[in-house]
Every structure is written in structure tokens, then in C-alpha cells.
Design a protein around this motif. Sequence first.
Motif, PDB file in Angstrom:
ATOM      1  N   UNK A   1       2.106  -1.861   7.732  1.00  0.00           N
ATOM      2  CA  UNK A   1       0.737  -1.661   8.210  1.00  0.00           C
ATOM      3  C   UNK A   1      -0.199  -2.787   7.779  1.00  0.00           C
ATOM      4  N   UNK A   2       0.267  -3.713   6.968  1.00  0.00           N
ATOM      5  CA  UNK A   2      -0.619  -4.752   6.439  1.00  0.00           C
ATOM      6  C   UNK A   2      -1.137  -5.639   7.565  1.00  0.00           C
ATOM      7  N   UNK A   3      -2.461  -5.691   7.698  1.00  0.00           N
ATOM      8  CA  UNK A   3      -3.084  -6.545   8.706  1.00  0.00           C
ATOM      9  C   UNK A   3      -4.250  -7.340   8.139  1.00  0.00           C
ATOM     10  N   UNK A   4      -4.632  -7.052   6.877  1.00  0.00           N
ATOM     11  CA  UNK A   4      -5.685  -7.794   6.211  1.00  0.00           C
ATOM     12  C   UNK A   4      -5.188  -8.215   4.835  1.00  0.00           C
ATOM     13  N   UNK A   5      -5.784  -9.274   4.284  1.00  0.00           N
ATOM     14  CA  UNK A   5      -5.333  -9.828   3.016  1.00  0.00           C
ATOM     15  C   UNK A   5      -5.389  -8.809   1.886  1.00  0.00           C
ATOM     16  N   UNK A   6      -6.392  -7.914   1.916  1.00  0.00           N
ATOM     17  CA  UNK A   6      -6.556  -6.952   0.823  1.00  0.00           C
ATOM     18  C   UNK A   6      -5.627  -5.753   0.931  1.00  0.00           C
TER      19      UNK A   6
ATOM     20  N   UNK B   1      -4.929   5.730  -2.446  1.00  0.00           N
ATOM     21  CA  UNK B   1      -3.939   5.721  -1.366  1.00  0.00           C
ATOM     22  C   UNK B   1      -4.659   6.075  -0.097  1.00  0.00           C
ATOM     23  N   UNK B   2      -4.990   5.119   0.697  1.00  0.00           N
ATOM     24  CA  UNK B   2      -5.777   5.345   1.894  1.00  0.00           C
ATOM     25  C   UNK B   2      -4.935   5.115   3.124  1.00  0.00           C
ATOM     26  N   UNK B   3      -5.591   4.970   4.271  1.00  0.00           N
ATOM     27  CA  UNK B   3      -4.880   4.836   5.534  1.00  0.00           C
ATOM     28  C   UNK B   3      -3.922   3.666   5.533  1.00  0.00           C
ATOM     29  N   UNK B   4      -4.288   2.575   4.909  1.00  0.00           N
ATOM     30  CA  UNK B   4      -3.443   1.382   4.933  1.00  0.00           C
ATOM     31  C   UNK B   4      -2.789   1.119   3.594  1.00  0.00           C
ATOM     32  N   UNK B   5      -3.019   1.977   2.605  1.00  0.00           N
ATOM     33  CA  UNK B   5      -2.518   1.683   1.269  1.00  0.00           C
ATOM     34  C   UNK B   5      -1.059   2.002   1.131  1.00  0.00           C
TER      35      UNK B   5
ATOM     36  N   UNK C   1       4.540   7.437  -2.358  1.00  0.00           N
ATOM     37  CA  UNK C   1       3.772   7.890  -3.520  1.00  0.00           C
ATOM     38  C   UNK C   1       2.837   6.809  -4.056  1.00  0.00           C
ATOM     39  N   UNK C   2       2.715   5.700  -3.353  1.00  0.00           N
ATOM     40  CA  UNK C   2       1.823   4.678  -3.874  1.00  0.00           C
ATOM     41  C   UNK C   2       1.907   3.368  -3.125  1.00  0.00           C
ATOM     42  N   UNK C   3       1.266   2.367  -3.704  1.00  0.00           N
ATOM     43  CA  UNK C   3       1.160   1.052  -3.089  1.00  0.00           C
ATOM     44  C   UNK C   3       1.310  -0.029  -4.148  1.00  0.00           C
ATOM     45  N   UNK C   4       1.661  -1.235  -3.709  1.00  0.00           N
ATOM     46  CA  UNK C   4       1.815  -2.368  -4.633  1.00  0.00           C
ATOM     47  C   UNK C   4       1.325  -3.643  -3.970  1.00  0.00           C
ATOM     48  N   UNK C   5       0.742  -4.499  -4.790  1.00  0.00           N
ATOM     49  CA  UNK C   5       0.202  -5.776  -4.339  1.00  0.00           C
ATOM     50  C   UNK C   5       0.859  -6.916  -5.110  1.00  0.00           C
ATOM     51  N   UNK C   6       1.239  -7.988  -4.426  1.00  0.00           N
ATOM     52  CA  UNK C   6       1.646  -9.213  -5.098  1.00  0.00           C
ATOM     53  C   UNK C   6       0.390  -9.909  -5.610  1.00  0.00           C
TER      54      UNK C   6
END
Length: 242
Positions: A153-158, A238-242, A176-181
Motif C-alpha cells: 500500500x506504500x504510495x508516499x515516503x512517510x 496502525x492506520x489505513x496505510x500503516x 499486527x503492526x508496521x515497520x519503517x526503514x
Amino acid sequence: MFAGTLTRNVETAAAQYTGMIHSTRFDIAIQLEARAKMSERSPDFDVTAVNKSGRKVRIGTAWNETGNTSGNPYISMQIDVGLGPFRVNAVQTKEARATQSGEFEIIPLVSNGLMKSGSISGELTAMDADNAFTGYIANMMFDLEFMLIENSYKSEETHPDYRIEVSSPRGTPIRVGSAWMAKSSRTGNDYLSLLINTPDGDLRVNAVQNEEQRGGQTFSIIPFIDSGDQPQDAGAGLSLVA
């Protein structure tokens, strides 16, 4: 910790959507049936399921929504199966929207309240294929094995780079969650920032490499320390894109 799928039915069907919702404690078939709206913010659907006696019961309500930033339609649901109310969203991948598919993925929507990391242990290992990671995180109260899967779902840098998944009792993946490089502004070293919905609440941790690990595939999970290096949306829940 919830996951699931939702499928739009033909217009003549009694239920406009049918699907499944999963957690580590249950796997339930659900239906979304249109209901008369009393006002603009009234629910668009009743969420129903069949109990152990075979009786169809109403377990929640749902709304047709549109993303504030993306403009993409999704379905917001509030459900209670006897364990207390919880919120989930049903969203579509870019590919599903492009093909006008009726397939949706159910993802969790939780509050922004974070628990302190405390004493935790964990490890993350890069897999050889599919740009994925496998790992675990544990303390005296919980022990979760999980995977990091690339966020389609990633479409923006954030937006997060990965979704974090565990398995239900039937082996269904549950997000159950999200991760960012991320990259440390102090050392220049790469690391991952994780936001995980554990049985004790939302938990922030970092996956870093020490001198011996650097250049390899293994990361150590450590309690989150705010150094100012965190990705912009890493605390957004944890939101729509998270």
C-alpha cells in the motif's frame, strides 16, 4: 491483532459483502448487509455473523469512507464478538483498484497510545528472497513470532515500508503492526523502526545491528529510545496505510 478479507457481492445478493475476520483467538465468517440510514453519519451496513447455535446475529456496524489524503474508498467497521469492541478497516491494494476488483483486505485500526518498551528481547533476520524478514519479540508476558512483509500500500515516503504479520490458530496471516526503514543521523547506520500491537498494547522498538552484526542479515530488537531519527509517521498508529 486482526486480519481478514472482504468480497463485494453481485448487486442482487442479500449481503453486499461477505468475508472472514481472524485474530489469535477466533476465525469468524461475516456479512455486511445494507441498512436504512437515519442521518449522514449513520452506518451504511450491519455486520452479521452466525453464532454456535446457528443463529445469525448482529455483531457490529460499518461505514463507506474515503481516505483523506489518498481519496481511495474503504470500509470502516466497528465489531464486538464478546471480547469488547474493536475497529478495523477494509482496504484495497493498488492492483485491486486498477482492475475494479471486489476484493478487500481487513487491517487493524488502533489508537495512538503507546506502551513503554520495558524489558524486551527480540531478533530480526533478513530472508534471502522476497525482501522480507522473520523474527520474534518477547518478554515475561508474551512471545510473538512474526514476519515483515513489504507494504504493497506504500504510495508516499512517510508510509511504512513493511507490514508485520503473525498467524491465527488456523495459520491465517494477521497484521499486527508496521515497520519503517531508517538511517541514524548520528552514525549513518541503517535500522528498522517497528510499531507492534502486542497483547499488552502498542509497542515501539528498533531493530539495529551491533558491530559484529553489521553487514550481515541479523538485527537485534531493542527498546525504543527517541533520538530524533524516527521516520515522520512512525508514531502514527496502525492506520489505513500503516
